[in-house]
Each structure stands twice: as structure tokens, then as C-alpha cells.
Scaffold this motif. Structure first.
Motif, PDB file in Angstrom:
ATOM      1  N   SER A   1      39.000  39.760  41.117  1.00 37.26           N
ATOM      2  CA  SER A   1      39.675  39.189  42.278  1.00 37.26           C
ATOM      3  C   SER A   1      41.077  39.774  42.430  1.00 37.26           C
TER       4      SER A   1
ATOM      5  N   TYR B   1      37.961  32.565  44.713  1.00 34.93           N
ATOM      6  CA  TYR B   1      39.326  33.081  44.543  1.00 34.93           C
ATOM      7  C   TYR B   1      39.772  33.837  45.790  1.00 34.93           C
TER       8      TYR B   1
ATOM      9  N   VAL C   1      47.111  31.103  42.282  1.00 32.16           N
ATOM     10  CA  VAL C   1      45.813  31.614  41.847  1.00 32.16           C
ATOM     11  C   VAL C   1      45.904  32.145  40.422  1.00 32.16           C
TER      12      VAL C   1
END
Length: 399
Positions: A231, A361, A374
């Protein structure tokens, strides 16, 4: 190594190289995507997030079916078909229409979903167990050559031929790889005599896997390690750099190149250490969880420092790539705990958890584009995974 196994792995590794290009390329084409979004009256950050996450939602949704298909149909047929689907998706994405690009990314995700699971099936069924991590590490290294290609080299191609021309080229390559896969891969699956029986057997195995604390704990470890890194590579790294180190924004491809290079170096080494030195998997898995938790915390607190040089940032991205390589034991551990004939199915459950995590994500960027939030989530999940590691079996050597 058996010649048929070698030919199968060469074809599968080639397909995985292509898969990795599509997986991480969104990290360096955000400028082109922003221009397409703006010209069509769409918020650029929303569109970029949609394009990045479309692949991963499709990929995650296909994991359980892919495990069943790879075992029941065999890698030969399944990968060949999937490469043609991936090629069609790349072709669709080459059209500069936002909705066709998103639809193309979905097809690319569906096509790509077959490859790593099929690699795990072929390794699990045909290779010696003592080579499981080494061959997995080589596969990840080859894949990360694709990640390297999706940084500076793909940027050069796009500058010369444009995004559409580059994606058209990748589409043609996918069709060729599909043909090569059908000719070269020597695996007809458990349904060589009856496809119906093959599906029935693999579904029975799947029911065993989804109830296993071992597989659930491995899935959590995946979320804090590989899912987080992927991600970060494909979406959050450029956002992180743009917000906190805008002076280095033009160097984003170089930073991502360094991360991918370190990962490439580390995965083969980790495979060798697991198979030949430690002759164990679990210690590396636990180190993976701990090192990822620390790395994400460092990245989260880094902006507090006043003077962060480019060289320091480059070093941190290299270290992050090395840390990421420790996750590679998850793949063999996910399949080695069960009957090797169903390696695709047993691995697919853990892989589904991981890629669903990546999709989520990526989607967070649409409503909360703060990268530190995050990154903090990545660290917390790694800590939880470390706590859950007591439920994970040692699959290479009996404890």
C-alpha cells in the motif's frame, strides 16, 4: 531441480514480474491520473485512490476462487486464461477515459490474482519442502524486478510513449506471457480426471483452512507487513513525501526504486536463511512483526525532525525494503501446514486477508488522506500480529 519444474517456474516468475509492474505502477503515474481526472471534472485524489484500490479489491475478491481454481484446474490452464484477462484489462486502461481505466484495473486485478497462488501451488506440490522458502524468495525477487521496472524505467517509457502507449505495450506482453504459460507450465491440477471432483476436494480443504487459528494469525501478520508495504509503495509513499518532504517530491521514483531494490536483495537472502541456516520459519515471522512495528513508528515520527536530508530519506526507504523482505516466510507457512496437494487453496485464504487489507488501506485516502494515520495503523497491526504469533505453527521443523 527437475526440468519440468524449472520450466514451470520460469513461466510463472515471468508472469509475476508483469503482475508486479501493474501492482505498483500507480505510485509513479499519479501526475497522469490527476490530469485525466481534472479534464473529466473528477477530484484527482479521489480518482487516484479509485484506480489504486480497484486492482486490490478485485485481487482480494478473487483469492479464494483463485486458490480453488489453481488446485482444481491446474496452473497451466488457469494462469494462461488469467494472463489474457490481465492483458485485456491493460488494453482497456490504455484508453484515457476515467471509468474505462478503473474497469481495466479491475480486470488486471482479476487476471493478476492467479499468479502468486499458482506459484505457491507448483512449489508446494512439485518442489522439495527444504526449498520452499528459497523458491518463494526467488519468486518475490523476480516480482520486485517488476517493482523496480515500475519506478524509473516505466517513468522513462511514459515520458517517451505516453501512458496509453506504455499500457498498450504491457497489454501485448501479457498476451504473449499467457501463451508461454500454457506451453511451459506442467501442472494439470487435482481435476486431471474430473473437474467436478477436483472442485469438491479443494472446497473441503478450504473449510479446514478458514477455521484455523494458524492461518488467521498469519493473515494478521500479512496486514502489518506485506500489505502495508505494498500500500505504501503503490499509493501512500508519494502522499507522505508530498505532505512532509515536498522538496523531494520529484525524487519519489528514486526513493521507491531504493525500497524495491532492498526488498529484492532481502527476499532471496531470507529464503536461504529460513531453508538452510535456521531451518525454521517462525523466528523470521516473529522478527518480521517486530521490525515492521518499529519501522512504521520511525516513519510516523520522522516528520518531527527538523532537518531530514535526502540521503537520510533514501537510507530509510532502503531499510524499509529490507525489513519488508522478512515477510516472505508467510507464503510457505500458509501452505506447509496442510496437505501439499491443495497448496493453492490453503495459501489463498491468507493472501485474501492481505490483499483485502491493501484495498482498504488505499480506500482510506478518499476520506482521510493523512498518511501518518495509516502508518500508525500499520504499526498497531504489526504489534497485534506479534502477540498472535503464539498461534502460528512452525511448519518447517516440529517444535
Amino acid at each position: 531441480m527437475d526440468k519440468k519444474l524449472a520450466m514451470s517456474l520460469v513461466a510463472l516468475y515471468t508472469a509475476y514480474f508483469l503482475v508486479y509492474i501493474h501492482r505498483t505502477v500507480t505510485g509513479v503515474i499519479q501526475g497522469e491520473l490527476s490530469n485525466i481526472a481534472t479534464s473529466n471534472g473528477i477530484e484527482p485524489s479521489l480518482f487516484i485512490s479509485m484506480v489504486a484500490s480497484a486492482y486490490f479489491y478485485a485481487y482480494a475478491a478473487m483469492q479464494l476462487p483463485s486458490g480453488v481454481f489453481s488446485d482444481a484446474l491446474g496452473a497451466k490452464r488457469y494462469v494462461a486464461i488469467s494472463m489474457f484477462i490481465l492483458g485485456l484489462g491493460a488494453l482497456l486502461s490504455s484508453i484515457p477515459n476515467p471509468w474505462l481505466i478503473v474497469a481495466g484495473r479491475v480486470l488486471v486485478g482479476i487476471g493478476a490474482s492467479a499468479v502468486w497462488i499458482s506459484i505457491q501451488r507448483v512449489i508446494g506440490v512439485y518442489a522439495d519442502k527444504s526449498l520452499g522458502a528459497t523458491l518463494t524468495g526467488i519468486g518475490l525477487a523476480v516480482g520486485n524486478f517488476g517493482a523496480l521496472f515500475a519506478t524509473l524505467p516505466i517513468r522513462i517509457l511514459i515520458n517517451i510513449y505516453g501512458l496509453s502507449g506504455t499500457l498498450l505495450f504491457l497489454s501485448i506482453v501479457a498476451f504473449l506471457v499467457g501463451i508461454i504459460s500454457f506451453v511451459s507450465i506442467n501442472d494439470h491440477g487435482v481435476s486431471s480426471h474430473s473437474i467436478k471432483d477436483g472442485f469438491k476436494q479443494t472446497l473441503q480443504q478450504l473449510r479446514v483452512v478458514v477455521r484455523s487459528p494458524h492461518s488467521l494469525a498469519l493473515g494478521m501478520a500479512y496486514l502489518g507487513s506485506y500489505s502495508a508495504i505494498l500500500s505504501f509503495q503503490s499509493l501512500w509513499a508519494p502522499i507522505y513525501i508530498k505532505k512532509y518532504y515536498p522538496q523531494y517530491l520529484q525524487d519519489t521514483p528514486s526513493l521507491l526504486f531504493m525500497l524495491a531494490l532492498a526488498f529484492l536483495i532481502g527476499v532471496s537472502l531470507m529464503g536461504f536463511i529460513s531453508d538452510r541456516v535456521l531451518k525454521r520459519r517462525k523466528p523470521i515471522l516473529q522478527a518480521c512483526c517486530l521490525l515492521h512495528a518499529i519501522s512504521w513508528l520511525v516513519l510516523a515520527f520522522l516528520p518531527i525532525l527538523v532537518n531530514v536530508s535526502y540521503n537520510l530519506l533514501l537510507l530509510l526507504f532502503f531499510v524499509l525494503g529490507l525489513v519488508a523482505s522478512t515477510h516472505m516466510v508467510i507464503s510457505p507457512m500458509a501452505r506447509e501446514a496442510y496437505n501439499h496437494e491443495y497448496s493453492g487453496t490453503t495459501f489463498s485464504f491468507v493472501n485474501m486477508i492481505g490483499f483485502l487489507g491493501v484495498a482498504i488501506y488505499q480506500s482510506i485516502a478518499t476520506f482521510h488522506p493523512d498518511p501518518l494515520t495509516v502508518i500508525a495503523v500499520f504499526s498497531v497491526l504489526s504489534i497485534i500480529a506479534l502477540a498472535l504469533s503464539r498461534n502460528i505453527k512452525e511448519t518447517l521443523k516440529t517444535e
